[in-house]
Design a protein around this motif. Structure first.
Motif, PDB file in Angstrom:
ATOM      1  N   PHE A 189       0.831  -1.214   0.000  1.00  0.00           N
ATOM      2  CA  PHE A 189       0.000   0.000   0.000  1.00  0.00           C
ATOM      3  C   PHE A 189       0.863   1.261   0.000  1.00  0.00           C
ATOM      4  O   PHE A 189       0.527   2.254  -0.652  1.00  0.00           O
ATOM      5  N   ILE A 190       1.985   1.215   0.716  1.00  0.00           N
ATOM      6  CA  ILE A 190       2.883   2.369   0.754  1.00  0.00           C
ATOM      7  C   ILE A 190       3.471   2.646  -0.624  1.00  0.00           C
ATOM      8  O   ILE A 190       3.570   3.790  -1.070  1.00  0.00           O
ATOM      9  N   LYS A 212       2.181   1.849  -3.504  1.00  0.00           N
ATOM     10  CA  LYS A 212       1.129   2.279  -4.429  1.00  0.00           C
ATOM     11  C   LYS A 212       0.592   3.673  -4.114  1.00  0.00           C
ATOM     12  O   LYS A 212      -0.042   4.300  -4.975  1.00  0.00           O
ATOM     13  N   ALA A 213       0.846   4.170  -2.915  1.00  0.00           N
ATOM     14  CA  ALA A 213       0.320   5.482  -2.509  1.00  0.00           C
ATOM     15  C   ALA A 213       1.057   6.613  -3.225  1.00  0.00           C
ATOM     16  O   ALA A 213       2.219   6.463  -3.616  1.00  0.00           O
ATOM     17  N   PRO A 214       0.378   7.778  -3.431  1.00  0.00           N
ATOM     18  CA  PRO A 214       1.039   8.939  -4.056  1.00  0.00           C
ATOM     19  C   PRO A 214       2.238   9.392  -3.229  1.00  0.00           C
ATOM     20  O   PRO A 214       2.223   9.313  -1.998  1.00  0.00           O
ATOM     21  N   LYS A 215       3.268   9.871  -3.922  1.00  0.00           N
ATOM     22  CA  LYS A 215       4.497  10.283  -3.235  1.00  0.00           C
ATOM     23  C   LYS A 215       4.639  11.797  -3.276  1.00  0.00           C
ATOM     24  O   LYS A 215       4.367  12.450  -4.277  1.00  0.00           O
ATOM     25  N   ASN A 224       4.643  13.492   2.374  1.00  0.00           N
ATOM     26  CA  ASN A 224       4.335  12.104   2.717  1.00  0.00           C
ATOM     27  C   ASN A 224       5.588  11.360   3.178  1.00  0.00           C
ATOM     28  O   ASN A 224       5.547  10.574   4.136  1.00  0.00           O
ATOM     29  N   TYR A 278       6.217   9.737   6.929  1.00  0.00           N
ATOM     30  CA  TYR A 278       6.570   8.333   7.108  1.00  0.00           C
ATOM     31  C   TYR A 278       7.880   8.204   7.891  1.00  0.00           C
ATOM     32  O   TYR A 278       7.996   7.365   8.792  1.00  0.00           O
ATOM     33  N   ASN A 298       9.981   5.316  -4.176  1.00  0.00           N
ATOM     34  CA  ASN A 298       9.557   3.984  -3.724  1.00  0.00           C
ATOM     35  C   ASN A 298      10.745   3.160  -3.247  1.00  0.00           C
ATOM     36  O   ASN A 298      10.679   2.483  -2.215  1.00  0.00           O
TER      37      ASN A 298
END
Length: 356
Positions: free
Chosen positions: A202-203, A205-208, A212, A216, A297
């Motif tokens: 999920f991390i 695939k999440a927008p960067k 953010n 994190y 990523n």
């Protein structure tokens, strides 16, 4: 012992030469510079994959026949294999039953595990567009392949994690997403460390964004300071969904538990190459983000691996997580080193990571 070290060194050197053979020097012209010799990756042949897996398996045969590897987890697997103790690993139990069906022995389980885990790892390397021979060599000088001799549950999960990261970081399609989810499922069925791949999916695939990433990073830092209370909370939280995972977390982090383990101070030193790669990635993000695909990523994944290695100071059990992140860390390191144009700096960085 010295003969075993020498034999293992010979095995990974030969395997590295096989991998290196897949690279050829060619002249490629770019807009900014011309006539530069670069290594262009060709797919590792299936024959080469099988040869490499066979060589590591032969080392396992040598280590087993000479009683170099005894006791510890191997003793537990003997109990599991002979039906004297139930195995907590669903998939390893399935493999044991399959070997029993073909009248195999416990040694068959040892050799089969090494062979299959190396095959999965090398297939991931074959499909990776970013991995280089350097990634493979660095993996060889860690305990990754040696873990296939003793940590039979863990090494399957680690190999599946290598494949998972290649699929989700380098490919963008529904087919690869489905394959990545299948990797997660089987990784979890082999060993509880596989559950860490679920939030990472999920991390990734999440927008960067810079915000953010900062949130994190702050989240991981806070957890590092309050790690044991957080793990106890997490264990109770997941217990209704997975009693196996929740129970293991509580067993390792509850005060006075017979399964609790002390942290290993040397873990910090062993984690130096991973900390360096993460820190270098953070410092060079502004420069390299536009040059390396999926940079953020890669940085998130490698940073998570470094964090898990660091918190093994709380519990030695957490050191098992590093096997999941070693290959992807070295792939990311290789990508960054391609962007270091001063040869002297590149040699220093590589020498530090390799020697660490």
């Amino acid at each position: 012992m010295y003969s075993a070290i020498g034999l293992y060194t010979l095995v990974w050197l030969v395997c590295s030469l096989i991998v290196l053979y897949q690279y050829q020097k060619r002249n490629i012209r770019y807009a900014d510079f011309e006539g530069t010799n670069l290594y262009i990756k060709k797919k590792l042949s299936i024959f080469a994959v099988l040869v490499i897996a066979g060589l590591f398996t032969l080392f396992n045969v040598y280590a087993t026949r000479t009683s170099l590897v005894t006791g510890g987890d191997r003793q537990n697997y003997i109990y599991n294999f002979n039906g004297l103790r139930a195995s907590p690993s669903i998939m390893l139990t399935v493999i044991m039953q399959m070997i029993h069906y073909f009248n195999g022995s416990i040694e068959t389980l040892y050799y089969f595990t090494t062979f299959i885990c190396v095959v999965i790892t090398m297939l991931a390397y074959r499909w990776s567009k970013d991995a280089t021979p350097q990634s493979f060599v660095l993996l060889c000088v860690t305990q990754y392949f040696l873990a296939t001799l003793t940590a039979l549950k863990q090494c399957y999960t680690s190999a599946l994690a290598v494949l998972f990261f290649v699929l989700v970081l380098e490919y963008k399609s529904k087919k690869t997403d489905i394959l990545a989810i299948i990797c997660i499922i089987f990784a979890c069925l082999f060993h509880t460390t596989g559950f860490v791949l679920i939030p990472l999916l999920f991390i990734i695939k999440a927008p960067k964004s810079r915000l953010n990433l900062s949130i994190y990073a702050a989240f991981l830092i806070i957890i590092a300071f309050f790690f044991e209370p957080f793990m106890l909370f997490a264990g109770r939280l997941v217990m209704p969904f997975s009693s196996r995972l929740g129970g293991q977390i509580l067993a390792y982090f509850s005060e006075g538990s017979e399964y609790a383990t002390e942290g290993i101070a040397i873990s910090f030193i062993k984690g130096l190459p991973y900390y360096f790669i993460t820190l270098y990635g953070i410092l060079r993000r502004k420069t390299l983000r536009g040059r390396i695909n999926n940079y953020d990523n890669y940085l998130l994944v490698v940073g998570t691996g470094s964090f898990l290695y660091f918190v093994s100071l709380y519990s030695g059990w957490l050191g098992r997580f590093v096997y999941l992140f070693s290959f992807v860390s070295f792939v990311f390191f290789g990508l960054m080193m391609k962007e270091v144009y001063l040869q002297g700096n590149r040699i220093i960085h590589k020498a530090f990571v390799f020697s660490s």
